[in-house]
Design an enzyme around this catalytic site. Structure first.
Site, PDB file in Angstrom:
ATOM      1  N   CYS A  13       0.878  -1.161  -0.005  1.00 26.65           N
ATOM      2  CA  CYS A  13       0.175  -0.130   0.059  1.00 26.65           C
ATOM      3  C   CYS A  13       0.855   1.238   0.079  1.00 26.65           C
ATOM      4  O   CYS A  13       1.957   1.261  -0.084  1.00 26.65           O
ATOM      5  CB  CYS A  13      -0.972  -0.048   1.233  1.00 26.65           C
ATOM      6  SG  CYS A  13      -0.001   0.154   2.711  1.00 26.65           S
ATOM      7  N   CYS A  16       3.440   1.625   2.558  1.00 28.03           N
ATOM      8  CA  CYS A  16       4.661   0.901   2.439  1.00 28.03           C
ATOM      9  C   CYS A  16       5.711   1.626   1.838  1.00 28.03           C
ATOM     10  O   CYS A  16       6.840   1.588   2.248  1.00 28.03           O
ATOM     11  CB  CYS A  16       4.166  -0.413   1.838  1.00 28.03           C
ATOM     12  SG  CYS A  16       3.031  -1.335   2.716  1.00 28.03           S
ATOM     13  N   CYS A  80      45.424 -17.952  -9.451  1.00 34.11           N
ATOM     14  CA  CYS A  80      46.061 -17.894  -8.232  1.00 34.11           C
ATOM     15  C   CYS A  80      44.812 -17.174  -7.521  1.00 34.11           C
ATOM     16  O   CYS A  80      43.678 -16.679  -7.729  1.00 34.11           O
ATOM     17  CB  CYS A  80      47.320 -17.206  -8.245  1.00 34.11           C
ATOM     18  SG  CYS A  80      46.992 -15.322  -8.662  1.00 34.11           S
ATOM     19  N   ASP A 500      10.500  21.988 -35.093  1.00 34.95           N
ATOM     20  CA  ASP A 500      11.509  22.233 -36.201  1.00 34.95           C
ATOM     21  C   ASP A 500      10.897  21.914 -37.528  1.00 34.95           C
ATOM     22  O   ASP A 500      10.032  21.054 -37.440  1.00 34.95           O
ATOM     23  CB  ASP A 500      12.606  21.354 -35.690  1.00 34.95           C
ATOM     24  CG  ASP A 500      13.652  21.289 -36.978  1.00 34.95           C
ATOM     25  OD1 ASP A 500      14.080  22.596 -37.001  1.00 34.95           O
ATOM     26  OD2 ASP A 500      13.927  20.569 -37.506  1.00 34.95           O
ATOM     27  N   ASP A 698      14.238  16.463 -34.807  1.00 32.91           N
ATOM     28  CA  ASP A 698      14.942  15.292 -35.153  1.00 32.91           C
ATOM     29  C   ASP A 698      16.337  15.343 -35.431  1.00 32.91           C
ATOM     30  O   ASP A 698      16.986  14.310 -35.405  1.00 32.91           O
ATOM     31  CB  ASP A 698      14.156  15.030 -36.593  1.00 32.91           C
ATOM     32  CG  ASP A 698      14.911  15.620 -37.679  1.00 32.91           C
ATOM     33  OD1 ASP A 698      14.819  16.833 -37.439  1.00 32.91           O
ATOM     34  OD2 ASP A 698      15.101  15.051 -38.752  1.00 32.91           O
ATOM     35  N   ASP A 702      18.807  19.992 -32.972  1.00 37.09           N
ATOM     36  CA  ASP A 702      17.405  20.165 -32.276  1.00 37.09           C
ATOM     37  C   ASP A 702      17.694  19.907 -30.769  1.00 37.09           C
ATOM     38  O   ASP A 702      16.940  20.299 -29.897  1.00 37.09           O
ATOM     39  CB  ASP A 702      16.341  19.576 -32.896  1.00 37.09           C
ATOM     40  CG  ASP A 702      15.974  20.039 -34.276  1.00 37.09           C
ATOM     41  OD1 ASP A 702      16.138  20.983 -34.398  1.00 37.09           O
ATOM     42  OD2 ASP A 702      15.693  19.007 -35.023  1.00 37.09           O
TER      43      ASP A 702
END
Length: 809
Positions: A13, A16, A80, A500, A698, A702
């Site tokens: 809940c 919690c 080792c 853009d 894109d 930008d």
């Protein structure tokens, strides 16, 4: 600063999540902590002296153990004891690793790590970085995803519900049957006797609490003893109070006045049963809420046909490696990312991009794992596998967004932090007031139990995360990736969406759109001359002319002595004659009369096109106009955004004339043109004066504007830099994705407001009713059984309401 993510399955809940966050923030070195009830996860940022193991121990001590996974690695190159310590140190330094033990004799490493915090591949890389070889031992599998854990939880709860119903039904019949059928009551009293009936109810109710209801006791009581009560504490207290009181009446009736000797075993059993039913229905609904991720995961086929010499062999997808050549049959699902090397056809990418039309594929074209091949047989070379594929990154982005908290969640967190203690205080107050009112011990106890049972912090805790879970999953199916969950809220609040121009609203690839030859010349002649002069140039305008000639099957004339002049055009010798190709200034400097086509050139310029003159041997041959075509659907996108009540602006580095011409055609009224990349940031800042701004772009140039906007939306066909700077990725190249993103963000926020209203209104209305405020006015009260049913319904309602987002169009 180190970040780690823990899976915490013990949260039930809103209180919690608050306890988990406070526990983490209390640890030295922790700067940020955020718990998500829906995803059962906790995100924490920390520095020394904090460690993942220490944080996991702190959560376990608080009663919220992290979900740990075990992995065995095969390690090569160790010789080792120092090798062992190097590997162990590398693993223990990896965020999320709780413990690591390396065995030199067996050449293996046993790693215990916080599930969801680190991937097996990252553990392998950590070992390899120290100079040793490592691979995941085949005997161990990676931990199951969230969807599988939710399915397992629903299955476990279903078993508990079946057992609880089987045990509770006889208790309910024995207790309530006599009230409904007097003859049944007389038969019981005559044949069994009251004490025997109570004894049977005692045994059955004890079994309900000891087995299917044990989860409430084992979680709720320890939390209460730690001074951090939560939802399970309320259920445990309510059910135990009814059970223990009834037990005293049954086994030691002399301790109570005769008037108070009533048993409420049925209340205790029914409370547990109804809340288990609610938890089961909630778990089932949460499983459906995460189906979007499950469907994305299911897009990955298990095997693929890989070329080995002259034959093809069927291999598990996990064994594919970059460079492998995979054969695709018609209609087959593509296993991993790659590049087509043989065949031409179409691929259905709708499950990733949201675009309904199949994409054309030819040699050199990129294809994505999870998409479906069309009717043609193809072969492709693998470029990415495993977690490096587009599909894997999409799943990762969606899961990350689903674990985010929205700003609106801050209010909910404040309320849930004090909710359970407040309810317990109200329960005690109710008990005391009923005693003072002379109603008697038993009615006072029943009212107090009802107050504890009716309260539902679960609904408040689930209101926001379950909507995010469903909404971001649905968005992924529509080709929208919210890289940050809080972008959902901010996007719903935007007042202006700025685009853009080049590559976003337009194709980003100039095309020859007009060719006007002078009398006596032909289009074919003009194209042959121009394409010959521009054949070796990489300038976008030059490539547009060459492509136009190729499309018409016109061979460029041979050219030599090509000389480019920046800002003007070029001079060349084509077909043995001097040729000038360029703007009006280039023509004037060459002494060429352009008056015959000047008016046409000015008209083209007003439409946002670039006029280019062509002259041969000092005489004008033709006028060409080159433009960047507007993307299909761009005008409809602008219209749809305006219909949603947002303004549209366009920001471009082009000239004001060109930008305004494009904007006119699209119906955009606000244009900011002639700006450099840093100028786009200033333009976005200026637009913010009218409210929150989203920017859609894109390209690399930008990225600053995407980061400066309140919400950045990157076209998925753009560069990685742009996508990394944005909060939302539009997987398709169509700007209409911005409309879909705006609609789904508003739908999610509307859904969250509905959930929060229900959760708060439910508790605000029914807790006073359970306390009995209506009783003095002849109104009803609430029995513990009705309270349990209402509480269970509350959580199910919230999750079911969020599931409606799966139908967003």
């Amino acid at each position: 600063m180190t970040q780690a993510r823990f899976i915490v399955d013990g949260m039930h809940c809103g209180s919690c999540t608050g306890t988990v966050e406070r526990t983490l923030l209390a640890q030295p070195g922790v700067s940020e902590a955020s718990a998500n009830l829906m995803a059962h996860s906790a995100q924490v940022s920390f520095t020394a002296p904090a460690t993942p193991a220490a944080l996991a121990k702190a959560l376990a001590d608080a009663g919220y153990p992290v979900s740990a996974a075990h992995l065995r690695l095969d390690v090569t190159g160790m010789s080792c004891a120092s090798c062992v310590s190097h590997v162990e140190d590398a693993l223990l330094a990896t965020p999320g690793v709780l413990d690591a033990t390396v065995n030199l004799a067996t050449g293996s490493a046993d790693v215990h790590y916080a599930q969801g915090s680190v991937a097996p591949s990252e553990l392998v890389k950590a070992v390899e970085a120290t100079g040793y070889g490592a691979s995941v031992a085949s005997a161990d599998a990676p931990p199951p995803p969230l969807a599988e854990r939710q399915a397992e939880e629903a299955h476990r709860l279903r078993r508990n519900v079946v057992l609880s119903v089987a045990l509770t039904l006889p208790v309910f019949v024995l207790a309530m049957g006599g009230h409904m059928v007097p003859a049944f009551h007389h038969w019981m009293m005559h044949s069994l006797g009251e004490r025997t009936v109570w004894g049977i109810e005692f045994v059955l109710t004890a079994l309900v609490l000891a087995f299917p209801g044990r989860m409430f006791l084992t979680i709720g009581i320890p939390a209460l003893l730690r001074g951090k009560p939560e939802m399970n504490s309320l259920v445990a207290l309510g059910a135990l109070a009814a059970f223990l009181y009834s037990t005293v009446v049954t086994l030691a009736p002399g301790l109570l006045p005769e008037a108070d000797r009533e048993v409420y075993f049925e209340a205790a059993a029914v409370i547990v049963t109804l809340i288990l039913v609610g938890r089961w229905l909630e778990a089932r609904a949460k499983g459906r809420a995460g189906e979007a991720i499950s469907r994305l995961v299911a897009l990955r086929p298990a095997t693929a046909r890989v070329r080995r010499g002259e034959t093809a062999v069927e291999l598990p997808v996990a064994e594919l490696a970059p460079g492998d050549v995979v054969e695709l049959a018609p209609g087959e699902r593509i296993a991993v990312d790659g590049v087509v090397i043989e065949g031409e056809g179409h691929v259905d990418e709708s499950m990733l991009t949201g675009e309904p039309l199949p994409a054309a594929k030819a040699p050199g074209a990129a294809i994505t794992g999870g998409t479906v091949n069309g009717a043609a047989a193809l072969a492709f070379r693998v470029t990415a596998t495993g977690g490096d594929t587009v599909l894997a990154r999409i799943i990762g982005l969606v899961e990350e967004a689903q674990g985010q908290k929205l700003p609106v969640q801050a209010l909910v967190d404040k309320v849930t932090r004090i909710f359970v203690p407040t309810v317990m205080a109200l329960s005690v107050l109710t008990f005391g007031l009923w005693l003072l009112a002379g109603q008697g011990f038993t009615p006072a106890l029943i009212a107090a139990i009802s107050v504890m049972i009716i309260a539902c912090p679960c609904a408040m805790g689930l209101a926001t995360p379950v909507s995010i879970l469903v909404g971001t999953g649905r968005a992924a199916e529509l080709g929208l990736l919210f890289r940050r969950g809080d972008a959902l809220q901010r996007l719903a609040e935007v007042r202006t969406i700025a685009f853009d121009k080049t590559g976003t609203l337009t194709e980003g690839r100039p095309e020859l759109v007009t060719l006007i030859p002078v009398p006596g010349a032909t289009e074919a002649e003009a194209l042959a001359l121009a394409a010959g002069a521009e054949a070796r140039s990489e300038h976008p305008l030059a490539r547009a002319i060459v492509r136009a000639a190729e499309a018409k099957g016109i061979a460029p004339l041979p050219a030599r002595r090509v000389r480019a002049e920046a800002g003007r055009g070029l001079h060349a010798e084509v077909g043995g004659a001097p040729v000038v190709l360029g703007n009006a200034r280039a023509m004037e400097e060459a002494g060429i009369d352009i008056s015959a086509l000047r008016a046409a050139a000015e008209a083209e310029a007003r439409e946002g096109r670039t006029p280019v003159y062509l002259a041969r041997s000092g005489a004008l041959v033709a006028l060409m106009a080159i433009a960047d075509p507007v993307k299909p659907g761009a005008a409809e996108t602008v219209k749809a955004i305006r219909a949603l009540g947002a303004e549209v602006a366009m920001i471009s580095g082009d000239t004001q004339t060109t930008a305004e011409a494009v904007a006119r055609g699209l119906g955009i009224g606000k244009v900011i043109a002639g700006v450099l990349p840093e100028g786009k940031v200033e333009a976005v800042a200026a637009l913010k004066s009218a409210g929150a701004v989203a920017f859609v772009g894109d390209g690399i140039n930008d990225a600053p504007a995407l980061a400066a906007a309140d919400v950045g939306l990157a076209i998925g066909s753009g560069t990685d830099v742009a996508i990394e700077a944005a909060e939302v990725v539009l997987m398709g190249a169509d700007p209409e994705g911005a409309v879909r993103a705006l609609r789904i963000s508003r739908a999610v926020m509307r859904n969250i407001r509905e959930n929060l209203f229900w959760a708060f209104a439910y508790n605000a209305a029914l807790i006073p009713v359970a306390m009995g405020v209506l009783r003095p006015f002849g109104g009803p009260g609430l029995s513990p059984m009705l309270a349990a049913g209402a509480m269970a319904f509350s959580s199910v309602f919230v999750v079911s309401n969020a599931l409606r987002l799966r139908r967003v169009k």
